[in-house]
Design an enzyme around this catalytic site. Structure first.
Site, short mmCIF file in Angstrom:
data_model
loop_
_atom_site.label_atom_id
_atom_site.label_comp_id
_atom_site.label_asym_id
_atom_site.label_seq_id
_atom_site.Cartn_x
_atom_site.Cartn_y
_atom_site.Cartn_z
CE LYS A 30 -44.25 87.74 44.76
NZ LYS A 30 -44.66 87.15 43.92
CG ASP A 57 -43.28 83.94 45.23
OD1 ASP A 57 -43.28 83.00 46.09
OD2 ASP A 57 -44.41 84.63 44.85
CE LYS A 59 -46.72 81.89 46.73
NZ LYS A 59 -46.51 82.92 45.72
CG ASP A 62 -43.07 67.58 44.24
OD1 ASP A 62 -43.31 66.28 44.66
OD2 ASP A 62 -43.29 67.88 43.08
CB THR A 121 -52.49 87.33 51.40
OG1 THR A 121 -51.67 87.32 49.93
CG2 THR A 121 -51.36 87.46 52.64
NE ARG A 213 -52.81 92.20 41.49
CZ ARG A 213 -53.62 91.23 41.98
NH1 ARG A 213 -54.76 90.86 41.40
NH2 ARG A 213 -53.65 90.47 43.31
O1 C5P Z 1 -50.58 92.23 43.04
P1 C5P Z 1 -50.37 91.90 44.48
O2 C5P Z 1 -50.02 92.86 45.29
O3 C5P Z 1 -51.77 91.44 44.92
O4 C5P Z 1 -49.42 90.80 44.39
C1 C5P Z 1 -48.87 90.06 45.47
C2 C5P Z 1 -47.86 89.13 45.09
O5 C5P Z 1 -47.56 88.27 46.25
C3 C5P Z 1 -48.27 88.08 43.91
O6 C5P Z 1 -46.92 88.06 43.31
C4 C5P Z 1 -48.63 86.94 44.70
O7 C5P Z 1 -48.14 85.59 44.10
C5 C5P Z 1 -47.51 87.11 45.97
N1 C5P Z 1 -48.06 86.25 47.19
C6 C5P Z 1 -49.22 86.45 47.89
N2 C5P Z 1 -49.59 85.73 48.79
C7 C5P Z 1 -48.96 84.91 49.45
C8 C5P Z 1 -47.52 84.72 48.89
C9 C5P Z 1 -47.35 85.34 47.67
O8 C5P Z 1 -50.13 87.18 47.29
N3 C5P Z 1 -48.98 84.14 50.52
#
Ligand code: C5P
Length: 234
Positions: A30, A57, A59, A62, A121, A213
């Site tokens: 991603k 990603d 998002k 607009d 999330t 992460r």
């Molecule tokens: O590090 P982590 O596992 O929390 O990363 C989650 C990834 O998913 C990040 O890049 C974040 O921008 C993305 N994301 C998210 N929640 C969403 C959409 C995308 O955490 N609803």
């Protein structure tokens, strides 16, 4: 189910180093706002040259004309998945679908999946009440947004895996769910709120999990990726 690793880095070199260190364990990556703003489309070209799939990603959120033009432009990068915010409105979602299809058929491009972001999330019920979105739980609000996204012709939504079951039950198995907020058991949840383990996301029916992460900040990213893949196959 496919594991997508989030390349949340500030430079293309760091992203490339991570992909190389993870090796064959992960084939889907991603590219989000930080990396795309830092590196531009070069990272997508490089991932494609390494035979990796790409979820772009960005998002988009607009007015319909602006969002749909951005979606069409993104289709030219060769990403496999692109996304928009479902909260951008019905007209925006519909125009993004039609302009994406026009662009891909006009130029003979492989059309990427168009996915709608529902409730991030990192947000929960408290956020809904602070913002005056009364009467909805996060799951109910996500289902409402997912229902509208399906009606507008999107291929699926991003949500927490906690909502996958209700989405699949109401909107059908073919309507895709991409679920971030994934944390292996005992992992630090950091800024996420609605978290789920990889195995539970699989059992709940997610089509893709996004893991950032827990892999990218691990001492040994390849071992972290391998252990998630193993957990999913057990
Ligand atoms: O590090 P982590 O596992 O929390 O990363 C989650 C990834 O998913 C990040 O890049 C974040 O921008 C993305 N994301 C998210 N929640 C969403 C959409 C995308 O955490 N609803």
């Amino acid at each position: 189910m496919e594991v997508i690793t989030a390349l949340d880095f500030d430079s293309i070199d760091k992203a490339k180093a991570l992909v190389k260190s993870v090796g064959s364990h992960i084939s889907y990556y991603k590219v989000g706002l930080e990396l795309f703003v830092s590196s531009g489309p070069a990272i997508i070209d490089w991932l494609k040259s390494e035979n990796k799939k790409v979820f772009l990603d960005l998002k988009f959120h607009d007015i319909p004309n602006t969002a749909s033009r951005a979606v069409s432009a993104a289709a030219n990068y060769g990403a496999d998945i692109i996304n928009i915010h479902t909260q951008g409105g019905i007209d925006m979602m519909k125009m993004c679908v039609s302009e994406l299809n026009n662009e891909c058929s006009k130029k003979g491009l492989n059309c990427p999946l168009l996915i709608g972001v529902t409730l991030l999330t990192s947000l929960d019920d408290e956020h809904l009440s602070t913002y005056g979105i009364g009467g909805y739980s996060s799951a109910g609000y996500v289902l409402k947004l997912a229902t509208l996204a399906k009606e507008c012709g999107l291929d699926g939504v991003v949500s927490s895996a906690k909502e996958t079951k209700v989405i699949k039950e109401n909107l059908g198995k073919e309507f895709l769910t991409i679920t971030p907020g994934i944390r292996p058991l005992g992992g630090d949840i950091t800024d996420q709120k609605r978290v789920v383990t990889p195995k539970d996301a699989l059992l709940l029916g997610s089509d893709y999990i996004v893991v950032g992460r827990p892999i990218t900040k691990a001492e040994d990213p390849a071992a972290a990726a391998e252990s998630i893949i193993k957990e999913l196959n057990c």
